[in-house]
Write a protein that holds these residues in place. Structure first.
Motif, PDB file in Angstrom:
ATOM      1  N   ASP A  31       0.856  -1.186   0.000  1.00 15.98           N
ATOM      2  CA  ASP A  31       0.000   0.000   0.000  1.00 15.98           C
ATOM      3  C   ASP A  31       0.899   1.246   0.000  1.00 15.98           C
ATOM      4  O   ASP A  31       2.076   1.163   0.379  1.00 15.98           O
ATOM      5  N   ASP A  44      -0.354   5.027   0.829  1.00 12.62           N
ATOM      6  CA  ASP A  44      -0.655   6.047   1.851  1.00 12.62           C
ATOM      7  C   ASP A  44      -0.702   5.470   3.268  1.00 12.62           C
ATOM      8  O   ASP A  44      -1.441   4.523   3.538  1.00 12.62           O
ATOM      9  N   GLY A  45       0.083   6.057   4.141  1.00 17.34           N
ATOM     10  CA  GLY A  45       0.131   5.596   5.530  1.00 17.34           C
ATOM     11  C   GLY A  45       1.016   4.386   5.722  1.00 17.34           C
ATOM     12  O   GLY A  45       1.168   3.894   6.842  1.00 17.34           O
ATOM     13  N   THR A  46       1.585   3.891   4.617  1.00 15.45           N
ATOM     14  CA  THR A  46       2.470   2.721   4.680  1.00 15.45           C
ATOM     15  C   THR A  46       3.860   3.142   4.201  1.00 15.45           C
ATOM     16  O   THR A  46       4.828   3.052   4.954  1.00 15.45           O
ATOM     17  N   TYR A  76      -9.850   5.450  10.763  1.00 16.44           N
ATOM     18  CA  TYR A  76      -9.283   5.661   9.423  1.00 16.44           C
ATOM     19  C   TYR A  76     -10.015   6.781   8.696  1.00 16.44           C
ATOM     20  O   TYR A  76      -9.419   7.613   8.027  1.00 16.44           O
ATOM     21  N   GLU A  91       0.205  -3.034   4.713  1.00 11.66           N
ATOM     22  CA  GLU A  91      -0.967  -2.149   4.799  1.00 11.66           C
ATOM     23  C   GLU A  91      -0.934  -1.312   6.076  1.00 11.66           C
ATOM     24  O   GLU A  91      -0.209  -1.619   7.015  1.00 11.66           O
ATOM     25  N   ASP A  92      -1.790  -0.274   6.085  1.00 13.29           N
ATOM     26  CA  ASP A  92      -2.035   0.433   7.350  1.00 13.29           C
ATOM     27  C   ASP A  92      -3.524   0.418   7.699  1.00 13.29           C
ATOM     28  O   ASP A  92      -3.899   0.841   8.785  1.00 13.29           O
TER      29      ASP A  92
HETATM   30 MG   LIG Z   1      -2.964   3.129   3.318  1.00 11.12          MG
END
Ligand SMILES: [Mg+2]
Length: 204
Positions: free
Chosen positions: A8, A10-12, A39, A136-137
């Motif tokens: 992933d 974004d955020g990862t 989230y 993932e996040d």
């Molecule tokens: Mg993400």
């Protein structure tokens, strides 16, 4: 054959706090990363859902362009690039491919493939590309990918993904911990492929 990783963005690969300064500025808030424990950011802003959705659509390119790297991501990903195939699979819309590729180039993070699917349902892409591991996040994504693809999923620990996890979804605090887990996993994978005699020799 090289193991293939689904990752992933974004955020990862990007810092999970990337969105916060943009939101604070646009809506004159003082949100902190720690207090955003869901989230979905809609409950944290002071405008109706449709206004926030419109703002987000308009500002996505700017946000993605300005997102910092997650700590340690570059070092680990660039170490992995010889050893593994790196497939970045993101919910970003396909129209954001150019801004995404430029971001990877600017931050000197290499990739074998980038796929922007425009929805959070990554199961189809993960299956189609036969990824061996996923990173993932987003909690529900991590659980669904693990269950549908029957592969381990590494979940990067954030305030917004604190629900319990099934076996097979592994929570890590940072990219170094992800790397340690991957190296252990790889050793096990190699041991599974060897004959008992080869295993005896490998153990010395
Ligand atoms: Mg993400």
């Amino acid at each position: 054959m090289k193991k293939r990783f689904g990752i992933d963005i974004d955020g990862t690969v990007t810092c999970p706090a990337s969105m916060i300064p943009f939101i604070n500025q646009a809506f004159e808030l003082n949100l902190t990363y720690e207090e955003v424990n869901e989230y979905d950011l809609t409950p944290f802003v002071n405008v109706p859902e449709d206004v926030f959705a419109k703002w987000f659509l308009e500002n996505e390119p700017l946000i993605y362009k300005g997102s910092p790297l997650a700590a340690g991501a570059k070092k680990v990903l660039n170490r992995w690039k010889q050893q593994f195939e790196l497939f970045f699979i993101s919910a970003r819309g396909p129209q954001l491919l150019e801004v995404t590729e430029k971001w990877f180039q600017r931050h000197e993070v290499t990739y074998d493939h980038i796929e922007l699917i425009g929805s959070h349902d990554k199961i189809d892409a993960a299956k189609r590309h036969h990824v061996d591991l996923f990173f993932e996040d987003k909690h529900d994504n991590a659980v669904m990918i693990h269950e549908s693809c029957n592969i381990p999923v590494i979940l990067f620990n954030t305030p917004y993904n604190q629900d319990p996890l099934p076996d097979g979804v592994i929570r890590v605090n940072n990219w170094d911990e992800a790397d340690s887990w991957v190296q252990q996993w790889l050793k096990k994978q190699m041991a599974l492929k060897r004959t008992p005699k080869e295993n005896q020799l490998a153990r010395g």
